[in-house]
Each structure stands twice: as structure tokens, then as C-alpha cells.
Design a protein around this motif. Sequence first.
Motif, PDB file in Angstrom:
ATOM      1  N   LEU A  53       1.888   8.041  -5.888  1.00 25.68           N
ATOM      2  CA  LEU A  53       0.793   8.964  -6.200  1.00 25.68           C
ATOM      3  C   LEU A  53       1.001  10.330  -5.554  1.00 25.68           C
ATOM      4  CD1 LEU A  53      -2.266   6.566  -5.954  1.00 25.68           C
ATOM      5  CD2 LEU A  53      -1.265   7.572  -8.021  1.00 25.68           C
ATOM      6  N   VAL A  54       1.501  10.338  -4.319  1.00 24.45           N
ATOM      7  CA  VAL A  54       1.788  11.614  -3.643  1.00 24.45           C
ATOM      8  C   VAL A  54       2.875  12.375  -4.403  1.00 24.45           C
ATOM      9  CG1 VAL A  54       2.789  12.600  -1.539  1.00 24.45           C
ATOM     10  CG2 VAL A  54       1.001  10.877  -1.374  1.00 24.45           C
ATOM     11  N   ALA A  55       3.918  11.670  -4.846  1.00 28.90           N
ATOM     12  CA  ALA A  55       4.981  12.326  -5.618  1.00 28.90           C
ATOM     13  C   ALA A  55       4.438  12.881  -6.931  1.00 28.90           C
ATOM     14  CB  ALA A  55       6.115  11.346  -5.888  1.00 28.90           C
ATOM     15  N   LEU A  56       3.565  12.136  -7.589  1.00 20.38           N
ATOM     16  CA  LEU A  56       2.953  12.635  -8.827  1.00 20.38           C
ATOM     17  C   LEU A  56       2.087  13.862  -8.562  1.00 20.38           C
ATOM     18  CD1 LEU A  56       1.969   9.299 -10.608  1.00 20.38           C
ATOM     19  CD2 LEU A  56       3.608  11.012 -11.430  1.00 20.38           C
ATOM     20  N   PHE A  57       1.338  13.852  -7.462  1.00 18.64           N
ATOM     21  CA  PHE A  57       0.495  15.001  -7.120  1.00 18.64           C
ATOM     22  C   PHE A  57       1.334  16.251  -6.888  1.00 18.64           C
ATOM     23  CE2 PHE A  57      -1.321  17.672  -3.758  1.00 18.64           C
ATOM     24  CZ  PHE A  57      -2.454  18.134  -4.421  1.00 18.64           C
ATOM     25  N   PHE A  58       2.406  16.134  -6.086  1.00 19.31           N
ATOM     26  CA  PHE A  58       3.238  17.304  -5.811  1.00 19.31           C
ATOM     27  C   PHE A  58       4.009  17.757  -7.057  1.00 19.31           C
ATOM     28  CE2 PHE A  58       2.693  16.121  -1.290  1.00 19.31           C
ATOM     29  CZ  PHE A  58       2.194  17.336  -0.847  1.00 19.31           C
ATOM     30  N   ALA A  59       4.377  16.825  -7.901  1.00 19.04           N
ATOM     31  CA  ALA A  59       5.037  17.195  -9.152  1.00 19.04           C
ATOM     32  C   ALA A  59       4.088  17.991 -10.032  1.00 19.04           C
ATOM     33  CB  ALA A  59       5.524  15.947  -9.881  1.00 19.04           C
ATOM     34  N   ILE A 114       0.835  -1.202   0.000  1.00 22.26           N
ATOM     35  CA  ILE A 114       0.000   0.000   0.000  1.00 22.26           C
ATOM     36  C   ILE A 114       0.867   1.249   0.000  1.00 22.26           C
ATOM     37  CG2 ILE A 114      -1.709   1.288   1.334  1.00 22.26           C
ATOM     38  CD1 ILE A 114      -2.652  -1.445   2.418  1.00 22.26           C
ATOM     39  N   LEU A 115       1.948   1.240   0.785  1.00 19.21           N
ATOM     40  CA  LEU A 115       2.758   2.426   0.990  1.00 19.21           C
ATOM     41  C   LEU A 115       3.502   2.865  -0.270  1.00 19.21           C
ATOM     42  CD1 LEU A 115       3.669   4.433   3.137  1.00 19.21           C
ATOM     43  CD2 LEU A 115       5.591   2.928   3.634  1.00 19.21           C
ATOM     44  N   ILE A 116       4.098   1.952  -1.006  1.00 18.59           N
ATOM     45  CA  ILE A 116       4.889   2.333  -2.174  1.00 18.59           C
ATOM     46  C   ILE A 116       4.027   2.964  -3.272  1.00 18.59           C
ATOM     47  CG2 ILE A 116       6.326   1.419  -4.048  1.00 18.59           C
ATOM     48  CD1 ILE A 116       7.635  -0.379  -1.940  1.00 18.59           C
ATOM     49  N   GLY A 125      10.973   0.738 -11.512  1.00 19.88           N
ATOM     50  CA  GLY A 125      10.313  -0.535 -11.811  1.00 19.88           C
ATOM     51  C   GLY A 125      11.138  -1.388 -12.756  1.00 19.88           C
ATOM     52  N   MET A 126      11.737  -0.780 -13.766  1.00 25.60           N
ATOM     53  CA  MET A 126      12.565  -1.530 -14.712  1.00 25.60           C
ATOM     54  C   MET A 126      13.812  -2.087 -14.045  1.00 25.60           C
ATOM     55  SD  MET A 126      12.111   0.834 -18.110  1.00 25.60           S
ATOM     56  CE  MET A 126      13.468   0.097 -18.959  1.00 25.60           C
ATOM     57  N   LEU A 127      14.421  -1.326 -13.140  1.00 29.44           N
ATOM     58  CA  LEU A 127      15.586  -1.820 -12.408  1.00 29.44           C
ATOM     59  C   LEU A 127      15.211  -3.029 -11.550  1.00 29.44           C
ATOM     60  CD1 LEU A 127      17.312   1.492 -11.314  1.00 29.44           C
ATOM     61  CD2 LEU A 127      18.206  -0.196 -12.906  1.00 29.44           C
ATOM     62  N   HIS A 128      14.059  -2.967 -10.913  1.00 31.70           N
ATOM     63  CA  HIS A 128      13.606  -4.084 -10.085  1.00 31.70           C
ATOM     64  C   HIS A 128      13.363  -5.335 -10.934  1.00 31.70           C
ATOM     65  CE1 HIS A 128      11.764  -6.128  -6.736  1.00 31.70           C
ATOM     66  NE2 HIS A 128      10.701  -6.382  -7.478  1.00 31.70           N
TER      67      HIS A 128
END
Length: 142
Positions: A13-19, A6-8, A39-42
Motif C-alpha cells: 500500500l505504501v508503494a502504491l501511495f508513493f507511485a 501485516i508488513l507485506i 504474487g503469481m511467482l509465489h
Amino acid sequence: MNFQRILIPALGLVALFFAWRNYGIGGIALVAGALVMWGMLHVTRMMQVMKRAAERPIGFVGSAVMLNAKLKPGHNLLHVVAMTRALGQLRTPKDEQPEVYRWTDAGGSYVDCTFQDGKLVQWQMTRPEVPAEPADAPPAAP
């Protein structure tokens, strides 16, 4: 409950909102690009670990003693597979918690690892018993 699930995404989404709020569409593009790169690195790391594991027999490890020394509670299954470079031999019924995997070395020693929801909770190393020499055995030749 696994809060990382849930957290990640919530942090993304929070980072996208502030951006969006501070930099507009350019900020969204930058943050979205960073999230896709993460995601690609993972996925690349996961594929590399599985590629190495596919080249070795299931449940085999070079040294069970060294594996036992490197294990720590909380390691995830992917991390343990990366350390052993082999998939573990499943010892419990499929899709049943906790999962127990075994890695065996050439000398017959093995490590049983117990995973609860993908995290290492305990492990135990077992060495084969060495047969005792009979009392009336002849001495070894020099």
C-alpha cells in the motif's frame, strides 16, 4: 504474532501511495503489475512444489541423513516439502500447534520435524537399531 502478514500488504500500500503521488496512474499501474507478478511467482512456485510432492508417497524421503543435514531452524513447511519432494506424515492431531511431521527413508531412518506456525523449530533424526550378532555365530563366508 506474525508481522509478515501485516508488513507485506502495508509495504504494498505504501508503494502504491508513493507511485500515485510521484507518477500518477502510470505509477500505480507499474507497481500494481509488479505486485501481481510477485504474487503469481509465489503461487507458481507453490504449485510446482505440490505437483512434485503429489508424485511421491506421503512421508517418504530419499535419505533421512541428507535431510537432517540440510534442515535449519526457521525454514517454512513449503521449503521442507520442496527439499524432500514429498508431503510429511502428520504425527499430531490436525490443526493443533506445534505440528510434527515425519519423513522416512528406505532404510528405516526417519526425521521428525516440529513446526510452530509453519516455521521449523526443531527436528530429530532416528536410525533403526542394528541387531547385535550372536557370539557363537559362524564366521562370514569369503
